[in-house]
Design a protein around this motif. Structure first.
Motif, PDB file in Angstrom:
ATOM      1  N   SER A  60       9.337 -10.615  -6.656  1.00  0.00           N
ATOM      2  CA  SER A  60      10.230 -12.136  -6.947  1.00  0.00           C
ATOM      3  C   SER A  60      10.479 -12.477  -5.102  1.00  0.00           C
ATOM      4  O   SER A  60      10.968 -11.541  -4.465  1.00  0.00           O
ATOM      5  CB  SER A  60      11.326 -11.766  -7.858  1.00  0.00           C
ATOM      6  OG  SER A  60      12.117 -10.706  -6.849  1.00  0.00           O
ATOM      7  N   SER A  61      11.623 -13.598  -5.000  1.00  0.00           N
ATOM      8  CA  SER A  61      11.241 -14.109  -4.012  1.00  0.00           C
ATOM      9  C   SER A  61      13.308 -13.409  -4.171  1.00  0.00           C
ATOM     10  O   SER A  61      13.458 -12.995  -4.963  1.00  0.00           O
ATOM     11  CB  SER A  61      11.189 -15.064  -3.645  1.00  0.00           C
ATOM     12  OG  SER A  61      12.386 -16.201  -4.799  1.00  0.00           O
ATOM     13  N   GLU A  68      16.003 -11.590   5.467  1.00  0.00           N
ATOM     14  CA  GLU A  68      14.406 -11.906   5.893  1.00  0.00           C
ATOM     15  C   GLU A  68      13.574 -11.191   6.609  1.00  0.00           C
ATOM     16  O   GLU A  68      13.267 -10.552   6.901  1.00  0.00           O
ATOM     17  CB  GLU A  68      13.739 -13.274   5.790  1.00  0.00           C
ATOM     18  CG  GLU A  68      14.620 -14.796   4.664  1.00  0.00           C
ATOM     19  CD  GLU A  68      15.634 -15.027   4.929  1.00  0.00           C
ATOM     20  OE1 GLU A  68      16.707 -15.176   5.648  1.00  0.00           O
ATOM     21  OE2 GLU A  68      16.035 -15.648   3.737  1.00  0.00           O
ATOM     22  N   SER A  81      17.726  -9.613  -8.306  1.00  0.00           N
ATOM     23  CA  SER A  81      16.111  -9.685  -7.027  1.00  0.00           C
ATOM     24  C   SER A  81      17.184  -8.611  -5.426  1.00  0.00           C
ATOM     25  O   SER A  81      17.940  -8.363  -5.798  1.00  0.00           O
ATOM     26  CB  SER A  81      16.907 -11.176  -6.864  1.00  0.00           C
ATOM     27  OG  SER A  81      15.512 -12.319  -7.043  1.00  0.00           O
TER      28      SER A  81
END
Length: 95
Positions: A60-61, A68, A81
């Motif tokens: 998934s993101s 990041e 997530s």
């Protein structure tokens, strides 16, 4: 060429500036690809780590901004997530 070992620490804050509230310190070792050295560090955890089985269908993101620079991947577990941390990036970002 002999490898050196260095110790680094990260401030116990989650992305978004929230402070970690647990009392567990995970001691970790990692390889810094840039300097080709081994490193030692500690991560402040809110709860004990658990092992989970993950497959490609769970990719998934990242939901939250800020991960990041520290995560190399992400997977979904029970609707949440979960970032997969790159320890070399994590401790490089701390200094």
């Amino acid at each position: 060429m002999a490898k050196t070992c260095r110790t680094r620490h990260a401030t116990p804050r989650a992305p978004g500036g929230r402070a970690c509230t647990g009392n567990i310190l995970a001691l970790v070792a990692f390889h810094d690809a840039v300097s080709n050295t081994a490193g030692l560090g500690a991560i402040h955890l809110a709860a004990p780590p658990v092992r989970v089985l993950v497959d490609d269908k769970q990719a998934s993101s990242l939901d939250e901004a800020g991960w990041e620079d520290m995560a190399i991947s992400c997977f979904e577990q029970q609707g949440q997530s979960i970032p997969v941390l790159d320890l070399s990036r994590l401790f490089s970002a701390a200094h």
